[in-house]
Scaffold this motif. Structure first.
Motif, PDB file in Angstrom:
ATOM      1  N   GLY A   6     -13.025  -2.377 -12.888  1.00  0.00           N
ATOM      2  CA  GLY A   6     -11.663  -1.758 -13.193  1.00  0.00           C
ATOM      3  C   GLY A   6     -11.349  -1.657 -14.829  1.00  0.00           C
ATOM      4  N   ILE A  37     -19.422  -6.128  -4.892  1.00  0.00           N
ATOM      5  CA  ILE A  37     -17.903  -5.853  -4.877  1.00  0.00           C
ATOM      6  C   ILE A  37     -17.359  -7.057  -4.393  1.00  0.00           C
ATOM      7  CG2 ILE A  37     -16.149  -5.045  -3.473  1.00  0.00           C
ATOM      8  CD1 ILE A  37     -17.347  -2.320  -3.316  1.00  0.00           C
ATOM      9  N   LEU A  96       2.548   6.819  -7.073  1.00  0.00           N
ATOM     10  CA  LEU A  96       1.284   7.607  -7.392  1.00  0.00           C
ATOM     11  C   LEU A  96       1.824   9.138  -7.150  1.00  0.00           C
ATOM     12  CD1 LEU A  96      -1.859   6.037  -6.255  1.00  0.00           C
ATOM     13  CD2 LEU A  96      -1.050   6.279  -8.563  1.00  0.00           C
ATOM     14  N   ILE A 114     -14.773   0.239   0.819  1.00  0.00           N
ATOM     15  CA  ILE A 114     -15.859  -0.249   1.879  1.00  0.00           C
ATOM     16  C   ILE A 114     -15.518   0.115   3.222  1.00  0.00           C
ATOM     17  CG2 ILE A 114     -17.461  -2.123   2.765  1.00  0.00           C
ATOM     18  CD1 ILE A 114     -17.051  -3.733   0.081  1.00  0.00           C
ATOM     19  N   SER A 119       0.831  -1.170  -0.152  1.00  0.00           N
ATOM     20  CA  SER A 119       0.048  -0.058  -0.160  1.00  0.00           C
ATOM     21  C   SER A 119       0.950   1.353  -0.033  1.00  0.00           C
ATOM     22  CB  SER A 119      -0.771  -0.269   1.388  1.00  0.00           C
ATOM     23  OG  SER A 119      -1.724   1.033   1.225  1.00  0.00           O
ATOM     24  N   MET A 163       2.590   1.847  -3.436  1.00  0.00           N
ATOM     25  CA  MET A 163       1.619   2.416  -4.397  1.00  0.00           C
ATOM     26  C   MET A 163       1.419   3.805  -4.425  1.00  0.00           C
ATOM     27  SD  MET A 163      -1.184  -0.596  -5.085  1.00  0.00           S
ATOM     28  CE  MET A 163      -1.992  -0.781  -3.141  1.00  0.00           C
ATOM     29  N   GLU A 164       1.517   4.221  -2.938  1.00  0.00           N
ATOM     30  CA  GLU A 164       1.262   5.681  -2.703  1.00  0.00           C
ATOM     31  C   GLU A 164       2.323   6.496  -3.232  1.00  0.00           C
ATOM     32  OE1 GLU A 164      -0.539   6.219   1.030  1.00  0.00           O
ATOM     33  OE2 GLU A 164      -0.159   8.254   1.006  1.00  0.00           O
ATOM     34  N   HIS A 176      -4.563  -6.295  -5.577  1.00  0.00           N
ATOM     35  CA  HIS A 176      -5.781  -7.193  -5.182  1.00  0.00           C
ATOM     36  C   HIS A 176      -5.575  -8.407  -5.686  1.00  0.00           C
ATOM     37  CE1 HIS A 176      -8.003  -4.281  -2.928  1.00  0.00           C
ATOM     38  NE2 HIS A 176      -7.995  -3.450  -3.996  1.00  0.00           N
ATOM     39  N   LYS A 228      -5.419   9.431  -0.098  1.00  0.00           N
ATOM     40  CA  LYS A 228      -6.119   8.297  -0.710  1.00  0.00           C
ATOM     41  C   LYS A 228      -7.620   8.695  -0.661  1.00  0.00           C
ATOM     42  CE  LYS A 228      -2.730   4.943  -1.123  1.00  0.00           C
ATOM     43  NZ  LYS A 228      -2.318   3.521  -0.824  1.00  0.00           N
ATOM     44  N   THR A 282     -12.427   2.885  -9.055  1.00  0.00           N
ATOM     45  CA  THR A 282     -13.695   2.109  -9.418  1.00  0.00           C
ATOM     46  C   THR A 282     -14.375   1.353  -8.199  1.00  0.00           C
ATOM     47  OG1 THR A 282     -12.430   0.201  -9.938  1.00  0.00           O
ATOM     48  CG2 THR A 282     -13.130   1.495 -11.937  1.00  0.00           C
ATOM     49  N   SER A 283     -13.371   1.182  -7.165  1.00  0.00           N
ATOM     50  CA  SER A 283     -13.968   0.413  -6.139  1.00  0.00           C
ATOM     51  C   SER A 283     -14.605   1.380  -5.139  1.00  0.00           C
ATOM     52  CB  SER A 283     -12.849  -0.021  -5.153  1.00  0.00           C
ATOM     53  OG  SER A 283     -12.776   0.296  -3.816  1.00  0.00           O
ATOM     54  N   VAL A 340      -3.741   4.338 -10.972  1.00  0.00           N
ATOM     55  CA  VAL A 340      -4.568   4.004  -9.771  1.00  0.00           C
ATOM     56  C   VAL A 340      -4.971   2.640 -10.001  1.00  0.00           C
ATOM     57  CG1 VAL A 340      -6.316   4.212  -8.189  1.00  0.00           C
ATOM     58  CG2 VAL A 340      -4.650   6.216  -8.908  1.00  0.00           C
ATOM     59  N   GLU A 341      -5.853   2.411 -11.042  1.00  0.00           N
ATOM     60  CA  GLU A 341      -6.719   1.141 -11.265  1.00  0.00           C
ATOM     61  C   GLU A 341      -5.817   0.012 -11.449  1.00  0.00           C
ATOM     62  OE1 GLU A 341     -10.105   0.331 -10.298  1.00  0.00           O
ATOM     63  OE2 GLU A 341     -10.107   2.448 -10.713  1.00  0.00           O
ATOM     64  N   GLN A 386      -3.843  -0.806  -8.144  1.00  0.00           N
ATOM     65  CA  GLN A 386      -5.034  -1.777  -7.038  1.00  0.00           C
ATOM     66  C   GLN A 386      -5.211  -3.013  -7.713  1.00  0.00           C
ATOM     67  OE1 GLN A 386      -7.619   1.301  -5.983  1.00  0.00           O
ATOM     68  NE2 GLN A 386      -6.144   2.425  -4.688  1.00  0.00           N
ATOM     69  N   TYR A 422     -10.383  12.665  -8.406  1.00  0.00           N
ATOM     70  CA  TYR A 422     -10.212  11.260  -8.708  1.00  0.00           C
ATOM     71  C   TYR A 422     -11.045  10.450  -7.876  1.00  0.00           C
ATOM     72  CZ  TYR A 422      -5.622  12.997 -10.526  1.00  0.00           C
ATOM     73  OH  TYR A 422      -4.551  13.723 -11.371  1.00  0.00           O
ATOM     74  N   ALA A 426     -14.801  -4.473  -8.261  1.00  0.00           N
ATOM     75  CA  ALA A 426     -16.172  -4.421  -8.476  1.00  0.00           C
ATOM     76  C   ALA A 426     -16.507  -4.770  -9.872  1.00  0.00           C
ATOM     77  CB  ALA A 426     -16.733  -2.881  -8.460  1.00  0.00           C
ATOM     78  N   LYS A 465     -18.692   2.402  -6.563  1.00  0.00           N
ATOM     79  CA  LYS A 465     -19.622   1.381  -6.184  1.00  0.00           C
ATOM     80  C   LYS A 465     -20.099   1.980  -4.731  1.00  0.00           C
ATOM     81  CE  LYS A 465     -21.901  -2.318  -6.691  1.00  0.00           C
ATOM     82  NZ  LYS A 465     -22.893  -2.365  -7.962  1.00  0.00           N
ATOM     83  N   GLU A 489      -7.773   1.615  -1.368  1.00  0.00           N
ATOM     84  CA  GLU A 489      -7.709   0.124  -1.701  1.00  0.00           C
ATOM     85  C   GLU A 489      -8.823  -0.575  -1.169  1.00  0.00           C
ATOM     86  OE1 GLU A 489      -4.116   0.195   0.189  1.00  0.00           O
ATOM     87  OE2 GLU A 489      -3.717   1.757  -1.312  1.00  0.00           O
ATOM     88  N   GLY A 543     -12.142  -6.920  -3.462  1.00  0.00           N
ATOM     89  CA  GLY A 543     -12.199  -5.587  -3.383  1.00  0.00           C
ATOM     90  C   GLY A 543     -12.657  -5.061  -4.936  1.00  0.00           C
ATOM     91  N   GLU A 568       2.606  11.525 -10.184  1.00  0.00           N
ATOM     92  CA  GLU A 568       1.852  12.800 -10.302  1.00  0.00           C
ATOM     93  C   GLU A 568       2.810  14.186 -10.613  1.00  0.00           C
ATOM     94  OE1 GLU A 568      -0.780  13.445  -6.688  1.00  0.00           O
ATOM     95  OE2 GLU A 568      -2.205  14.416  -8.264  1.00  0.00           O
ATOM     96  N   PHE A 609      -3.030   9.203 -14.467  1.00  0.00           N
ATOM     97  CA  PHE A 609      -3.210   8.986 -12.923  1.00  0.00           C
ATOM     98  C   PHE A 609      -4.245   7.855 -12.657  1.00  0.00           C
ATOM     99  CE2 PHE A 609      -4.325   9.880  -8.523  1.00  0.00           C
ATOM    100  CZ  PHE A 609      -3.142   9.840  -7.971  1.00  0.00           C
ATOM    101  N   ASN A 610      -5.289   8.253 -13.364  1.00  0.00           N
ATOM    102  CA  ASN A 610      -6.667   7.243 -12.860  1.00  0.00           C
ATOM    103  C   ASN A 610      -6.323   5.786 -13.307  1.00  0.00           C
ATOM    104  OD1 ASN A 610      -9.271   8.086 -11.802  1.00  0.00           O
ATOM    105  ND2 ASN A 610      -9.165   9.544 -13.453  1.00  0.00           N
TER     106      ASN A 610
END
Lengths: 185, 127
Positions: free
Chosen positions: A152, A143, A36, B36, A29, A32-33, A69, B11, B68-69, A61-62, A65, B65, A149, B72, B33, A147, A40, A57-58
């Protein structure tokens, strides 16, 4: 000496492919931060339009993640015995036509079929169909445990406006290496 | 009831839910991440608020921004607000998007098509 040549070789390849950032290893985690934040800042530095910056950026992120996951134990890492257990790779290339966000990770063969089907389905759709498909999955989908949905890849395809490039390289009876290239221009 | 005030992070968005004023604002970026975990307390708050909602309730969404999570979870926020409307109270969604951010405008239109609430699309200058 061969080790020095190999690292130069790798560096040169990445440079020639206009890779502005690359990472191979276990994704966390915090990492990833950091990725990003770095990307950016770089995008701001390139004085890209807000539209491109946000799209890159979008998508990043996708895809990050998604890797996070769906990270699983890499059979290659297992065979070496010293590498990170769940190693993935992510790169961003920047060239005259725009940006490419490229990822690679091992997946179980039992998941590969479904993923391939979803990608084929998405690539067969135009912008309007993708929009309808997104809305349909958004309003009906649940979901998943990981995580996701199920949105993505659809979202990434909508932002890209190009076809998703992907490949599945069979590794052993249980695993394939999945690679994905999402272009943003 | 108690208001919700959350400071935004790299985030998660800034959240200001004010029961007395009847304003619910979500601003910034929503890319956790685990969305929920972040949105569950917000949804619970809306359920409680809905028992004695102000008329009208104004919902301000101003996101830079979202992943997709989160999309929902944002849908779930709107679904809870739809319930308030069903009780005969007015709920207005003010969806903000930055100039040239077609994706964010389109995202608002996607929700507008799914959700039975009035949406106002508000263009803002890039920060």
């Amino acid at each position: 000496m061969s080790g020095h040549l190999e690292i130069y070789d790798l560096y040169e390849k990445l440079e020639r492919k206009n890779i502005m950032i690359s990472f191979k290893g276990e994704l966390t985690s915090e990492l990833m931060e950091s990725i990003l934040t770095v990307v950016e800042r770089k995008l701001e530095g390139f004085s890209e339009s807000a539209t491109i910056r946000k799209k890159v950026f979008n998508v990043l992120v996708e895809l990050l993640q998604n890797l996070f996951h769906h990270r699983g134990v890499s059979p290659l890492a297992l065979s070496s015995g010293f590498s990170d257990g769940d190693s993935v790779i992510i790169m961003i290339a920047r060239n005259a036509t725009g940006y490419s966000i490229i990822t690679g990770n091992f997946i179980n063969n039992r998941d590969a079929g479904q993923l391939k089907q979803r990608l084929e389905e998405i690539n067969a759709m135009g912008a309007e169909e993708l929009k309808q498909f997104y809305k349909q999955v958004l309003s009906n989908g649940r979901i998943s445990q990981k995580g996701g949905a199920g949105l993505g890849m659809i979202d990434v395809a909508r932002k890209s406006k190009d076809k998703l490039e992907y490949g599945f390289i069979p590794f052993d009876e249980n695993h394939s290496f999945f690679s994905l290239n999402v272009k943003v221009a | 009831m108690e208001n919700i005030t959350l400071e935004g992070s790299t985030k998660t968005p800034t959240v200001q839910f004010d029961a007395a004023k009847g304003t619910l604002a979500i601003r910034g970026r929503s890319i956790p991440e685990n969305s929920i975990e972040f949105y569950t307390p917000l949804l619970d708050w809306i359920d409680t608020y809905g028992k004695d909602a102000k008329n009208p309730t104004v919902v301000i969404i101003q996101l830079e921004y979202f992943n997709t999570s989160s999309s929902k979870c944002i849908l779930d926020v709107f679904k809870r607000l739809e319930k308030i409307k069903t009780q005969g109270k007015e709920v207005l969604v003010k969806w903000h998007y930055e100039t040239d951010d077609e994706d964010m405008l389109e995202a608002g239109e996607d929700y507008q098509a799914i959700i039975n609430l009035p949406f106002e699309m508000i263009e803002v200058e890039e920060a």
